[in-house]
Design an enzyme around this catalytic site. Structure first.
Site, PDB file in Angstrom:
ATOM      1  N   SER A 103     -13.432  -6.770  -4.776  1.00 32.20           N
ATOM      2  CA  SER A 103     -13.152  -6.444  -3.373  1.00 32.20           C
ATOM      3  C   SER A 103     -14.112  -5.375  -2.895  1.00 32.20           C
ATOM      4  O   SER A 103     -14.517  -4.504  -3.661  1.00 32.20           O
ATOM      5  CB  SER A 103     -11.709  -5.924  -3.248  1.00 32.20           C
ATOM      6  OG  SER A 103     -11.440  -5.472  -1.931  1.00 32.20           O
TER       7      SER A 103
ATOM      8  N   ARG B 150     -14.763  -2.340   4.679  1.00 35.01           N
ATOM      9  CA  ARG B 150     -14.278  -1.148   5.387  1.00 35.01           C
ATOM     10  C   ARG B 150     -14.678   0.141   4.683  1.00 35.01           C
ATOM     11  O   ARG B 150     -14.366   1.222   5.150  1.00 35.01           O
ATOM     12  CB  ARG B 150     -12.754  -1.227   5.520  1.00 35.01           C
ATOM     13  CG  ARG B 150     -12.310  -2.446   6.293  1.00 35.01           C
ATOM     14  CD  ARG B 150     -10.840  -2.747   6.081  1.00 35.01           C
ATOM     15  NE  ARG B 150      -9.943  -1.818   6.701  1.00 35.01           N
ATOM     16  CZ  ARG B 150      -9.574  -1.838   7.974  1.00 35.01           C
ATOM     17  NH1 ARG B 150     -10.041  -2.772   8.778  1.00 35.01           N
ATOM     18  NH2 ARG B 150      -8.737  -0.954   8.458  1.00 35.01           N
TER      19      ARG B 150
ATOM     20  N   GLY C 233     -11.851 -10.482   0.723  1.00 39.19           N
ATOM     21  CA  GLY C 233     -12.985 -10.114   1.571  1.00 39.19           C
ATOM     22  C   GLY C 233     -13.443 -11.287   2.414  1.00 39.19           C
ATOM     23  O   GLY C 233     -14.223 -12.118   1.940  1.00 39.19           O
TER      24      GLY C 233
ATOM     25  N   HIS D 187     -13.020  -3.976   0.030  1.00 38.43           N
ATOM     26  CA  HIS D 187     -12.089  -3.399   1.000  1.00 38.43           C
ATOM     27  C   HIS D 187     -12.279  -4.053   2.372  1.00 38.43           C
ATOM     28  O   HIS D 187     -12.123  -3.418   3.412  1.00 38.43           O
ATOM     29  CB  HIS D 187     -12.331  -1.884   1.104  1.00 38.43           C
ATOM     30  CG  HIS D 187     -11.082  -1.064   1.243  1.00 38.43           C
ATOM     31  ND1 HIS D 187     -10.554  -0.324   0.226  1.00 38.43           N
ATOM     32  CD2 HIS D 187     -10.241  -0.857   2.288  1.00 38.43           C
ATOM     33  CE1 HIS D 187      -9.471   0.312   0.641  1.00 38.43           C
ATOM     34  NE2 HIS D 187      -9.250  -0.012   1.901  1.00 38.43           N
TER      35      HIS D 187
ATOM     36  N   SER E 255       0.837  -1.195   0.000  1.00 44.73           N
ATOM     37  CA  SER E 255       0.000   0.000   0.000  1.00 44.73           C
ATOM     38  C   SER E 255       0.874   1.248   0.000  1.00 44.73           C
ATOM     39  O   SER E 255       1.893   1.304   0.691  1.00 44.73           O
ATOM     40  CB  SER E 255      -0.888  -0.001   1.253  1.00 44.73           C
ATOM     41  OG  SER E 255      -1.387   1.294   1.496  1.00 44.73           O
TER      42      SER E 255
ATOM     43  N   TYR F  78      -2.967   4.946  -3.643  1.00 47.78           N
ATOM     44  CA  TYR F  78      -4.083   5.860  -3.425  1.00 47.78           C
ATOM     45  C   TYR F  78      -3.688   7.159  -4.112  1.00 47.78           C
ATOM     46  O   TYR F  78      -2.648   7.740  -3.803  1.00 47.78           O
ATOM     47  CB  TYR F  78      -4.293   6.129  -1.936  1.00 47.78           C
ATOM     48  CG  TYR F  78      -4.995   5.027  -1.193  1.00 47.78           C
ATOM     49  CD1 TYR F  78      -6.107   4.389  -1.746  1.00 47.78           C
ATOM     50  CD2 TYR F  78      -4.578   4.625   0.066  1.00 47.78           C
ATOM     51  CE1 TYR F  78      -6.768   3.387  -1.066  1.00 47.78           C
ATOM     52  CE2 TYR F  78      -5.242   3.634   0.760  1.00 47.78           C
ATOM     53  CZ  TYR F  78      -6.332   3.018   0.193  1.00 47.78           C
ATOM     54  OH  TYR F  78      -6.984   2.024   0.875  1.00 47.78           O
TER      55      TYR F  78
ATOM     56  N   LYS G  30      -8.577  -2.597  -8.195  1.00 49.26           N
ATOM     57  CA  LYS G  30      -9.022  -3.258  -6.956  1.00 49.26           C
ATOM     58  C   LYS G  30     -10.233  -2.531  -6.387  1.00 49.26           C
ATOM     59  O   LYS G  30     -10.171  -1.321  -6.156  1.00 49.26           O
ATOM     60  CB  LYS G  30      -7.881  -3.242  -5.937  1.00 49.26           C
ATOM     61  CG  LYS G  30      -8.227  -3.808  -4.569  1.00 49.26           C
ATOM     62  CD  LYS G  30      -6.978  -3.901  -3.697  1.00 49.26           C
ATOM     63  CE  LYS G  30      -7.239  -4.504  -2.344  1.00 49.26           C
ATOM     64  NZ  LYS G  30      -7.825  -3.570  -1.388  1.00 49.26           N
TER      65      LYS G  30
ATOM     66  N   GLY H  95      -6.274  -9.872   3.776  1.00 52.36           N
ATOM     67  CA  GLY H  95      -6.098  -8.587   4.438  1.00 52.36           C
ATOM     68  C   GLY H  95      -5.872  -8.771   5.929  1.00 52.36           C
ATOM     69  O   GLY H  95      -4.736  -8.812   6.407  1.00 52.36           O
TER      70      GLY H  95
ATOM     71  N   THR I  46      -6.685   1.342  -6.270  1.00 53.83           N
ATOM     72  CA  THR I  46      -7.830   0.920  -5.456  1.00 53.83           C
ATOM     73  C   THR I  46      -8.939   1.941  -5.668  1.00 53.83           C
ATOM     74  O   THR I  46      -8.740   3.143  -5.457  1.00 53.83           O
ATOM     75  CB  THR I  46      -7.429   0.820  -3.972  1.00 53.83           C
ATOM     76  OG1 THR I  46      -6.492  -0.243  -3.839  1.00 53.83           O
ATOM     77  CG2 THR I  46      -8.624   0.536  -3.081  1.00 53.83           C
TER      78      THR I  46
HETATM   79  C1  FMN Z   1      -5.949  -2.594   8.429  1.00 56.19           C
HETATM   80  C2  FMN Z   1      -6.286  -2.586   6.960  1.00 56.19           C
HETATM   81  C3  FMN Z   1      -5.744  -1.605   6.142  1.00 56.19           C
HETATM   82  C4  FMN Z   1      -6.010  -1.613   4.763  1.00 56.19           C
HETATM   83  N1  FMN Z   1      -5.402  -0.702   3.952  1.00 56.19           N
HETATM   84  C5  FMN Z   1      -5.582  -0.787   2.613  1.00 56.19           C
HETATM   85  C6  FMN Z   1      -4.830   0.032   1.729  1.00 56.19           C
HETATM   86  O1  FMN Z   1      -3.993   0.833   2.134  1.00 56.19           O
HETATM   87  N2  FMN Z   1      -5.085  -0.097   0.403  1.00 56.19           N
HETATM   88  C7  FMN Z   1      -6.002  -0.978  -0.114  1.00 56.19           C
HETATM   89  O2  FMN Z   1      -6.176  -1.065  -1.327  1.00 56.19           O
HETATM   90  N3  FMN Z   1      -6.694  -1.781   0.714  1.00 56.19           N
HETATM   91  C8  FMN Z   1      -6.502  -1.721   2.042  1.00 56.19           C
HETATM   92  N4  FMN Z   1      -7.171  -2.572   2.870  1.00 56.19           N
HETATM   93  C9  FMN Z   1      -8.090  -3.566   2.290  1.00 56.19           C
HETATM   94  C10 FMN Z   1      -7.352  -4.860   2.012  1.00 56.19           C
HETATM   95  O3  FMN Z   1      -6.369  -4.689   1.019  1.00 56.19           O
HETATM   96  C11 FMN Z   1      -8.304  -5.967   1.559  1.00 56.19           C
HETATM   97  O4  FMN Z   1      -9.052  -5.510   0.465  1.00 56.19           O
HETATM   98  C12 FMN Z   1      -9.273  -6.410   2.673  1.00 56.19           C
HETATM   99  O5  FMN Z   1      -8.657  -6.350   3.938  1.00 56.19           O
HETATM  100  C13 FMN Z   1      -9.727  -7.840   2.393  1.00 56.19           C
HETATM  101  O6  FMN Z   1     -10.601  -8.288   3.369  1.00 56.19           O
HETATM  102  P1  FMN Z   1     -10.135  -9.175   4.620  1.00 56.19           P
HETATM  103  O7  FMN Z   1      -9.459  -8.251   5.589  1.00 56.19           O
HETATM  104  O8  FMN Z   1     -11.414  -9.707   5.169  1.00 56.19           O
HETATM  105  O9  FMN Z   1      -9.188 -10.238   4.107  1.00 56.19           O
HETATM  106  C14 FMN Z   1      -6.899  -2.587   4.242  1.00 56.19           C
HETATM  107  C15 FMN Z   1      -7.429  -3.561   5.076  1.00 56.19           C
HETATM  108  C16 FMN Z   1      -7.119  -3.583   6.418  1.00 56.19           C
HETATM  109  C17 FMN Z   1      -7.685  -4.680   7.271  1.00 56.19           C
END
Ligand code: FMN
Length: 366
Positions: free
Chosen positions: A243, A248, A277, A245, A116, A139, A221, A299, A165
């Site tokens: 995805s 989130r 996810g 995210h 990231s 980003y 993504k 993630g 993303t």
């Molecule tokens: C703590 C945290 C920080 C994340 N930061 C980013 C990020 O900087 N860029 C991004 O594309 N996705 C980010 N994500 C999303 C993850 O890349 C991923 O899409 C997601 O966590 C997948 O779901 P899971 O946590 O259930 O495996 C983040 C996820 C978490 C848990």
């Protein structure tokens, strides 16, 4: 942040829930809530699990599974499992070395890492930390020249592809963070002017990227519909990454596994489809591959492994995951991922109420 364990992790951690328990012990409440939480009601977080828990296997029997090969391929390179360490911003709040720890685990175990752009030690520092398969996720916080500078640096430092993303046009309301007054390191310094660039992102920038960097594969993504998958393919994108995210960003979305069939049907062989996810267990990975994913992003799983015991903890988590994938494939009567088809899964009612830890029933809920 407590010091990571230095003991024998093969003995210390026999199951994934023990790893998650260790991460929870080690992390302060702020970073822990940041890692596990989602947006608003966390309905999308739960739907990720619900979608996976609503798939049952259709095993085939009396097949030779003495040699089961769980390896995958990532942009044409062989990997030990068909998984990707998904990008996590601010990993330095989970483990002191940040993304360098993820890079080392990625290289040592043999699965790729997506870095990231909001994670220390940054593009160059992370590339220097390990000899691993790596891709870079941005980003967008600046103009075209700012983006191009990142792309060129990624090319120069051995990243295999570039990722935008696209599910972050707005920053969501993460209520765990708001309630605990937790401000992650990179948000504390982000300016409003910087945020506007991502809100203004459109297919035009994708078109521009493909014109300027036709040979450096592009991953989009955050795709959640067949319509946008189609647009991505029409724009020449190499990877459609399904995805939400990790639940989130947009609340009340569908679970990623539920989105897969429409996207896979639309994309066909025109691009690779990746997904993330809610994927926590070997059975989850196998389900994703059966649905047509080439690579599965991890993630929170990545954060749990690193939080439990740094890069060694993540390697141990991946070893357990590999054992689970191998067991699942053998019991399905399948000797390699290439043999998996959508006929190996079918719809079934979930037996647990879905939540962020419903894949780990020996762990309490929180
Ligand atoms: C703590 C945290 C920080 C994340 N930061 C980013 C990020 O900087 N860029 C991004 O594309 N996705 C980010 N994500 C999303 C993850 O890349 C991923 O899409 C997601 O966590 C997948 O779901 P899971 O946590 O259930 O495996 C983040 C996820 C978490 C848990």
């Amino acid at each position: 942040m407590n010091a990571p364990s230095t003991g024998n992790l093969q003995e210390e951690f026999l199951t994934l829930h023990e790893i998650v328990e260790a991460a929870r012990r080690n992390l302060a409440p702020g970073p822990w809530g940041y890692l596990v939480g989602g947006a608003e009601t966390e309905t999308t977080v739960r739907r990720n699990r619900q979608a996976l828990d609503s798939l049952a296997f259709r095993p085939r029997i009396l097949r030779d599974v003495r040699h089961v090969d769980p390896s995958g391929s990532f942009l044409g390179r062989k990997t030990r499992l068909p998984v990707l360490l998904a990008p996590i911003g601010g990993l330095e709040s989970i483990v002191a070395e940040g993304a360098a720890a993820a890079a080392r685990a990625s290289g040592e175990f043999g699965v790729p890492q997506m870095l990231s752009s909001v994670c220390k030690p940054g593009l160059e520092g992370t590339a220097a930390a390990a000899d691993n398969l790596r891709v870079f996720q941005l980003y967008v916080r600046g103009d075209d020249a700012w983006v191009d500078d990142y792309v060129q640096r990624a090319i120069d430092h051995g990243y295999l592809a570039f990722c935008l993303t696209v599910d972050v046009a707005m920053y969501s309301r993460r209520e765990r963070d708001l309630a605990s007054r937790y401000v992650k390191p990179w948000r504390a310094t982000a300016t409003d002017a910087g945020r506007v660039f991502q809100a203004g992102l459109s297919w035009q920038q994708v078109e521009r990227y493909k014109r300027k960097f036709p040979k450096f594969p592009l991953i989009i993504k955050g795709i959640a519909t067949a319509e946008d998958a189609e647009l991505a393919v029409e724009h020449g994108v190499e990877v459609v990454y399904v995805s939400n995210h990790g639940g989130r960003q947009l609340d009340h979305g569908l679970g990623s596994a539920a989105v897969m069939p429409e996207v896979v049907a639309r994309v066909g062989t025109r691009a690779e489809v990746w997904v993330d996810g809610g994927f926590m267990r070997g059975t989850d990975i196998v389900k994703a591959i059966a649905l047509g994913a080439k690579t599965v992003g991890l993630g929170r799983f990545t954060g749990f492994g690193l939080g439990a015991a740094g890069s060694a903890g993540l390697v141990r988590a991946l070893e357990i995951l590999e054992e689970e994938v191998r067991t699942c494939l053998g019991l399905l009567g399948v000797a390699s991922l290439a043999e998996l088809t959508p006929h190996h899964v079918t719809a079934a009612p979930p037996v647990t109420e879905p939540h962020v830890f419903s894949a780990l029933p020996l762990l309490g809920r929180s």
